[in-house]
Structures are given as C-alpha cells and as structure tokens.
Design an enzyme around this catalytic site. Structure first.
Site, mmCIF file in Angstrom:
data_model
loop_
_atom_site.group_PDB
_atom_site.id
_atom_site.type_symbol
_atom_site.label_atom_id
_atom_site.label_comp_id
_atom_site.label_asym_id
_atom_site.label_seq_id
_atom_site.Cartn_x
_atom_site.Cartn_y
_atom_site.Cartn_z
ATOM 1 N N ASN A 194 33.165 49.613 26.824
ATOM 2 C CA ASN A 194 34.444 49.635 26.332
ATOM 3 C C ASN A 194 34.811 48.095 25.976
ATOM 4 O OD1 ASN A 194 35.436 47.762 28.971
ATOM 5 N ND2 ASN A 194 34.622 49.655 29.814
ATOM 6 N N ASP A 252 34.231 55.403 33.986
ATOM 7 C CA ASP A 252 34.354 56.384 34.905
ATOM 8 C C ASP A 252 33.256 57.453 34.921
ATOM 9 O OD1 ASP A 252 36.836 55.465 36.026
ATOM 10 O OD2 ASP A 252 37.691 56.027 34.232
ATOM 11 N N LYS A 278 14.798 56.882 21.582
ATOM 12 C CA LYS A 278 15.622 56.876 20.826
ATOM 13 C C LYS A 278 16.098 58.352 20.132
ATOM 14 C CE LYS A 278 17.672 54.779 16.473
ATOM 15 N NZ LYS A 278 17.470 54.152 15.353
ATOM 16 N N PRO A 332 30.693 56.370 40.664
ATOM 17 C CA PRO A 332 31.141 55.925 41.915
ATOM 18 C C PRO A 332 32.279 55.105 41.635
ATOM 19 C CG PRO A 332 29.036 54.499 41.843
ATOM 20 C CD PRO A 332 29.074 55.589 40.809
ATOM 21 N N ASP A 333 33.388 55.276 42.635
ATOM 22 C CA ASP A 333 34.428 54.082 42.296
ATOM 23 C C ASP A 333 34.339 53.073 43.095
ATOM 24 O OD1 ASP A 333 37.214 53.208 42.615
ATOM 25 O OD2 ASP A 333 37.961 54.927 41.843
ATOM 26 N N ILE A 334 33.942 52.019 42.547
ATOM 27 C CA ILE A 334 33.755 50.612 43.522
ATOM 28 C C ILE A 334 35.027 50.293 44.104
ATOM 29 C CG2 ILE A 334 33.164 48.239 43.123
ATOM 30 C CD1 ILE A 334 31.915 49.027 40.460
ATOM 31 N N PHE A 343 42.742 46.052 39.538
ATOM 32 C CA PHE A 343 43.551 45.870 38.117
ATOM 33 C C PHE A 343 43.730 47.340 37.483
ATOM 34 C CE2 PHE A 343 43.955 41.599 36.511
ATOM 35 C CZ PHE A 343 43.711 40.947 37.479
ATOM 36 N N LYS A 345 47.805 54.614 41.612
ATOM 37 C CA LYS A 345 46.294 53.921 41.935
ATOM 38 C C LYS A 345 46.250 53.262 43.291
ATOM 39 C CE LYS A 345 44.358 54.024 37.472
ATOM 40 N NZ LYS A 345 44.297 53.270 35.852
ATOM 41 N N LYS A 393 43.572 54.828 45.840
ATOM 42 C CA LYS A 393 42.288 54.349 46.315
ATOM 43 C C LYS A 393 42.487 53.432 47.830
ATOM 44 C CE LYS A 393 41.094 53.592 41.377
ATOM 45 N NZ LYS A 393 39.895 53.357 40.754
#
Ligand code: PMT
Length: 408
Positions: free
Chosen positions: A210, A279, A289, A305-307, A323, A337, A341
């Site tokens: 990203n 995600d 390749k 995994p969601d840290i 954030f 969130k 979380k």
C-alpha cells in the site's frame, strides 16, 4: 537530550550588544538539523543587520507586526503556528518587561503570546540592570508563565563592568534549546511502534502493498524517544532513515511484523500500531516468477493475523493505541475499531489521494472510551509530539486508576 533534527525554530533577536552572536546561534541551530526563521526587533537591527540574519538563516527576516506582504505569507499567527520552539537571544531587559506584561505591540511579543510552542529567553544586559528588582520580578512573572530562562552567565561585560548578565554562549544555547524537546513524559517506559506498509509476496518480483511511506510511524517513534521512552520500532519496507535513539527491527510481511511486534509488546508499557498492515496475503507465494501465459489468473488471498487485536489480548496487555485510515464517517468507524479490537485509544486520520498516506502533514481524531480529541492538521513530527503528550496523559490516568482500584 532532545534532538533538533527537523525542528522548526523561531529565533527572536532583541536590542543588545550580544546580538552580534545571534548569527552564530542560527548557524549552529542549522548545523544541528533545525530549520530557522528569525524575528528582529527594531533595536536589534542597530546591532546586526537583517541581511546578515537572512544570509545565515536562508530566509527573509521578519520585522513588522503589521506588514501586508507578510500577512499573506508568514504573518504573526502563521509564525506562531509554524514554530516548534521559540528562542529569544539576546533577550533585553525591555523585552523581558514587555513579555512579563503580555504586551502584543510588536511582532516578537505577539508571536510569543500566540504560540503554543515552548519559549525560552536568553537574557543579556548590564549587571545593574539584571540585579534590579524590576527585572527580577519581570523574570519571575515570565518564568511563572512557563517560559524557560537560559542563563545569564557571569563575567566581564561589554560596558566594562563585571557581574551577571552576559548572554550564554551560542553552543550552550543550542544544547539547552534541544532539551526543550526532551519532555520526560515517558521516562522509564518502553514503547513499541509499528510503521510503514507490509509487502505480501505473490512471487519473487511481485507483491501486494500500500501507499504508506512510514513518515507518521517514524515520527511517532522519534517523539516517544524524545519523551524519554525506550523505543522499539517495527518497520515495514520504507526508504526512511532509521531514527536516532530508537531500536529499529526491519520486517517485510504482515506475519513477520506480527511476530516481531508481539515478541516486543509482551514486555512493553505502550504499543502504538501506525503501520498500514495488509489484511490479506496470497494463499501461496510462487517460488518462480509467474509467466504471462494464461489470459486470466486468480489470486487466492487469506487473512493476515490482526496485530493490534493480538497485542490487546496479551495478559498483561500494554496500553494499546491503534490508527485508523478512513475516508468517511471517521469517528463512527474509529469507535467501531476501538471496541472490536479492545484497545485503549484509536487515532483516526482522513485519507484521500493527497491526505494521510505519503503526505508531510496529517490531522488526527483521538477516540477513547470516554472522550474524543481533535489534533488539527500540522506537520507529522509536530503532530506526533502532540499525540505522544496525549498518550502519556491517558496512560498515566489509566495506571493511576488501576492503582486506585487495587487499593480500594
Ligand atoms: O506512512 P504514512 O505515509 O506517513 O501514512 C500514515 C498512515 C496513513 C498509514 C497512518 O496514519 C495510518 O492511518 N495507519 C493505519 C492505516 C491502516 O491500515 O488502518 P486500518 O484501518 O487498516 O487498521 C487499523 C489498525 O489496525 C491500525 O493500527 C493497523 O496498524 C492495525 N492492523 C490492521 C490490520 C492488521 N492485520 N493488523 C493490525 O494491527
């Protein structure tokens, strides 16, 4: 000790023979990494020319409160907002008297009233003037308003007398100015920060990532170090220089960031997840390749995994800050969130094509269980310092509440 790298410093020069040293102060501040703008009082210009100060600072000198040209560019409010700190050196007896009274009848005194940045003054005057009760009570008033007084030193004076009133040497003033940023708000605490993007490999040359540059996360890590914390920065792939006084662990994928962050967070007091973590990742990474033979290919993705959620689930968990990059409905999305979380605070920023990601400025909405605080748009290093101040206060409030619960 704080650092002056990337700090925006406003140097006020008032009338006094020590003004000849102000050019050296500017030179040393810039060598230490600061960007410097200069305001001169009319009497300062009798001792050193604005041209000299412009040449050493690299910017036009600001002199007048009511200046139609300046108001459309760097007027008094812009200068007050621009500064990370204000140093007045030399500060004359007359300027100290006007500062003590909160006067706003020239550019420098008005900027001092209008700024939220820390202010320090380096007095310089004849020893009789320094010892005069009027000067001493003005200093007490200035100090009571939170303004730091650097010096003065003692010794022989330009007027031939000997005593207190000499301006401190430029090198000492630069060191003291850097210490304005060393707040000690997180002294003794360990803070883990994640920053940057993650890279989810599709094959050896392609991947999913990203637009995160890491600027926001690196600024948060630097601000935490400056506030006295031991800081570990878990960074995804960025081109940024590793911050000083911060231990940086470089990772590539979300899984690697997860493993490094969890290992460090287990013994941390505060965790701040600024990274833009992917995600999803490809279910499989091709070892060679992928060739352009098929007309259409399908990429199967699996959840990472969601840290943040995993850090918040640690027992005991650090004070956990997330954030949220949102395009709309910012507060509601951030609160969702915060709750899902199970974290302590979420800093939401609006992202768009020219906002949040990669940009040098950002704004944040700090959403907590009982309150919402807005931090307006400003350069990321300054915003990070404001965030760290807020996090330190919330952390202390929570720790205080826990101690109270244990006692009652
Ligand atoms: O790096 P810059 O160019 O300076 O840009 C800064 C930024 C815009 C990336 C930054 O300010 C920001 O908003 N970071 C979070 C971006 C994001 O991915 O938000 P999110 O809504 O997807 O995730 C919410 C939170 O969960 C984040 O704290 C994220 O680190 C965390 N998360 C997300 C997914 C995941 N698998 N694990 C996580 O811990």
């Amino acid at each position: 000790m704080g650092t002056l790298i990337n700090k925006r410093l406003l140097l006020g020069v008032t009338g006094g023979i020590a003004a000849y040293k102000s050019a050296d102060i500017v030179r040393r501040l810039r060598e230490a990494g600061a960007e410097v703008r200069v305001i001169m009082s009319p009497s300062a210009t009798e001792f050193i020319t604005p041209l000299t100060m412009q040449a050493v600072s690299g910017h036009p000198v600001h002199q007048h409160l009511l200046d139609t040209g300046a108001e459309s560019g760097m007027g008094h409010i812009e200068l007050a907002r621009w500064a990370d700190a204000v140093l007045v050196a030399p500060a004359s007896a007359n300027f100290l008297a006007r500062l003590a009274q909160g006067r706003a009848d020239d550019l420098l005194s008005t900027v001092c009233l209008a700024t939220e940045a820390p202010i320090a003054v380096a007095p310089a005057m004849n020893q009789q003037m320094w010892n005069n009760n009027a000067t001493q009570s003005n200093l007490a008033a200035v100090n009571k308003n939170g303004i730091k007084i650097f010096g003065p030193g003692e010794g022989s004076q330009a007027c031939g007398e000997v005593g207190p009133g000499r301006m401190l040497e430029p090198a000492d003033l630069v060191t003291l100015t850097s210490e304005l940023f060393a707040t000690g708000e997180l002294a003794g605490l360990t803070v883990v920060v994640t920053a940057g993007p993650t890279w989810e490999a599709i094959d050896p040359v392609r991947g999913l990532t990203n637009r995160s540059s890491g600027k926001m996360g690196y600024a948060v890590a630097e601000a935490a170090a400056e506030a006295g914390a031991k800081v570990i920065l878990v960074s995804g792939p960025t081109t940024l220089t590793e911050p000083e006084r911060v231990r940086t662990i470089r990772v590539t994928s979300a899984q690697q960031m997860h493993d490094a962050a969890l290992a460090q967070a287990a013994t941390a007091n505060i965790f701040i997840g600024v990274a833009a973590v992917a995600d999803y990742r490809p279910a499989q990474t091709a070892s060679k390749k992928i060739k352009k033979t098929a007309e259409r290919i399908t990429l199967e993705l699996v959840r990472n995994p969601d840290i943040l959620a995993d850090v918040a689930a640690l027992k005991p968990a650090p004070f956990t800050v997330g954030f949220a990059a949102e395009t709309d409905n910012i507060e509601a999305q951030a609160r969702q969130k915060l709750e899902s979380k199970k974290i302590n605070l979420i800093a939401a920023n609006r992202v768009g094509l020219d906002l949040g990601f990669e940009s040098d400025e950002n704004s944040l909405l700090l959403v907590e269980h009982g309150q919402v605080t807005e931090l307006p748009a400003q350069p990321k290093p300054k915003l990070a310092r404001a965030l760290i101040r807020h996090v330190a206060a919330s952390y202390r409030a929570r720790s205080g509440a826990e101690i109270y619960q244990l006692r009652s």
